[in-house]
Design a protein around this motif. Structure first.
Motif, PDB file in Angstrom:
ATOM      1  N   VAL A  90       4.154   2.584 -11.182  1.00 53.57           N
ATOM      2  CA  VAL A  90       4.393   1.822  -9.934  1.00 53.57           C
ATOM      3  C   VAL A  90       5.249   0.551 -10.083  1.00 53.57           C
ATOM      4  O   VAL A  90       5.071  -0.078 -11.044  1.00 53.57           O
ATOM      5  CB  VAL A  90       3.053   1.550  -9.125  1.00 53.57           C
ATOM      6  CG1 VAL A  90       3.346   0.872  -7.920  1.00 53.57           C
ATOM      7  CG2 VAL A  90       2.303   2.587  -8.761  1.00 53.57           C
ATOM      8  N   TYR A  91       6.224   0.356  -9.193  1.00 52.43           N
ATOM      9  CA  TYR A  91       7.153  -0.787  -9.557  1.00 52.43           C
ATOM     10  C   TYR A  91       7.431  -1.545  -8.140  1.00 52.43           C
ATOM     11  O   TYR A  91       7.115  -0.803  -6.953  1.00 52.43           O
ATOM     12  CB  TYR A  91       8.473  -0.372 -10.004  1.00 52.43           C
ATOM     13  CG  TYR A  91       8.430   0.462 -11.347  1.00 52.43           C
ATOM     14  CD1 TYR A  91       8.689  -0.160 -12.324  1.00 52.43           C
ATOM     15  CD2 TYR A  91       8.565   1.990 -11.213  1.00 52.43           C
ATOM     16  CE1 TYR A  91       8.660   0.387 -13.688  1.00 52.43           C
ATOM     17  CE2 TYR A  91       8.394   2.685 -12.603  1.00 52.43           C
ATOM     18  CZ  TYR A  91       8.518   1.740 -13.731  1.00 52.43           C
ATOM     19  OH  TYR A  91       8.786   2.355 -14.713  1.00 52.43           O
ATOM     20  N   ILE A 127      13.247  -2.170   1.128  1.00 58.02           N
ATOM     21  CA  ILE A 127      13.750  -0.886   0.556  1.00 58.02           C
ATOM     22  C   ILE A 127      12.900   0.234   0.656  1.00 58.02           C
ATOM     23  O   ILE A 127      11.924   0.115   0.570  1.00 58.02           O
ATOM     24  CB  ILE A 127      14.027  -1.253  -0.886  1.00 58.02           C
ATOM     25  CG1 ILE A 127      14.899  -2.636  -1.185  1.00 58.02           C
ATOM     26  CG2 ILE A 127      14.858  -0.277  -1.434  1.00 58.02           C
ATOM     27  CD1 ILE A 127      16.115  -2.610  -0.694  1.00 58.02           C
ATOM     28  N   HIS A 128      13.565   1.274   1.238  1.00 65.76           N
ATOM     29  CA  HIS A 128      12.961   2.486   1.625  1.00 65.76           C
ATOM     30  C   HIS A 128      13.425   3.565   0.560  1.00 65.76           C
ATOM     31  O   HIS A 128      14.299   3.466  -0.171  1.00 65.76           O
ATOM     32  CB  HIS A 128      13.396   3.155   2.928  1.00 65.76           C
ATOM     33  CG  HIS A 128      13.020   2.267   4.134  1.00 65.76           C
ATOM     34  ND1 HIS A 128      11.392   2.365   4.545  1.00 65.76           N
ATOM     35  CD2 HIS A 128      13.543   1.267   4.663  1.00 65.76           C
ATOM     36  CE1 HIS A 128      11.500   1.350   5.378  1.00 65.76           C
ATOM     37  NE2 HIS A 128      12.450   0.780   5.651  1.00 65.76           N
ATOM     38  N   VAL A 132       6.049   4.385  -1.725  1.00 63.38           N
ATOM     39  CA  VAL A 132       4.741   4.298  -0.993  1.00 63.38           C
ATOM     40  C   VAL A 132       4.624   2.995  -0.440  1.00 63.38           C
ATOM     41  O   VAL A 132       4.451   1.739  -1.170  1.00 63.38           O
ATOM     42  CB  VAL A 132       3.722   4.698  -1.727  1.00 63.38           C
ATOM     43  CG1 VAL A 132       2.093   4.645  -0.754  1.00 63.38           C
ATOM     44  CG2 VAL A 132       3.840   6.379  -2.081  1.00 63.38           C
ATOM     45  N   GLY A 133       4.743   2.665   0.994  1.00 60.61           N
ATOM     46  CA  GLY A 133       4.913   1.427   1.321  1.00 60.61           C
ATOM     47  C   GLY A 133       6.319   0.755   0.852  1.00 60.61           C
ATOM     48  O   GLY A 133       7.229   1.216   0.890  1.00 60.61           O
TER      49      GLY A 133
END
Length: 234
Positions: A168-169, A122-123, A158-159
């Motif tokens: 962060v998830y 996923i982007h 990010v990544g």
């Protein structure tokens, strides 16, 4: 000559011992891993958000007790809080879940080339496409994972991880929007960016699931509402 060699060996041994301080310097096990640091910071940010939310509730309560505003003015302020996303929001909702494809995924459609690594994750633009479509469909409020979005929220990746409002998830990513379910679904179906994403869903098995809830409650945004901006270097 041998004395010099022994002296150099002794110096190297002492330097290694002094650097390691008793730790096996050939192993990274004792060293803090980046993922552990991120997890710790993530937990700390959650704790600070909870504290801020509690303080904000106390301030709001005390303000209401002594603000001296009329009922009409209070109703207007409450409406502004609701529009800003700092109050809870309850109503019918649409859920959208996006997930990475299996790491060993292969092409599912004849004639489609084998996937590259970037085809299987996923982007940022995929998440943004869903959020934008839901706003376009008249969403009254949106939650990404467990956080409410406001006008200054930025959905960034990010990544293969999502960074949202200091936390962060990892996938799967769940987006919930309160509003007219038919309009929200139509907005998702009409989005060119989502139509493009669905091609990868069909070709490589990226995750895509849309569901509905008759009634759900989104939390109020509890983070800072202060604006931060760049300043020229002196």
């Amino acid at each position: 000559m041998s004395a010099g060699v022994f002296a150099l060996a002794g110096l190297i041994f002492w330097t290694s011992f002094n650097t390691a301080k008793g730790v096996d310097i050939r192993s990274d096990d004792p060293l803090p891993k980046l993922s552990d640091t991120v997890r710790t910071k993530n937990t700390r940010n959650q704790q600070l958000e909870d504290q801020l939310s509690g303080v904000r509730k106390d301030v709001d309560r005390l303000t209401r007790q002594g603000d001296g505003v009329s009922p009409a003015e209070r109703a207007r302020l409450d409406a502004l809080d609701k529009a800003a996303g700092t109050d809870k929001l309850t109503g019918p909702a649409i859920d959208v879940t996006l997930n990475d494809a299996p790491p060993n995924a292969t092409a599912l459609v004849p004639g489609v080339p084998d996937p590259q690594p970037n085809d299987l994750v996923i982007h940022q633009q995929d998440l943004q496409a869903v959020v934008n479509a839901l706003w376009q469909g008249g969403a009254q409020g949106i939650r990404v994972m467990d956080q409410r979005l406001i006008s200054t929220s930025a959905v960034r990746c990010v990544g293969n991880t999502l960074i949202l409002q200091g936390r962060v998830y990892s996938p799967p990513y769940r987006i919930t929007a309160v509003g007219d379910q038919a309009k929200l679904r139509k907005a998702l179906n009409d989005s060119p960016a989502i139509q493009n994403y669905l091609q990868y869903v069909n070709a490589y098995g990226l995750g895509w699931k849309v569901g509905a809830q008759k009634r759900t409650t989104l939390p109020g945004y509890s983070g800072s509402t202060d604006l931060h901006y760049a300043e020229p270097a002196s």
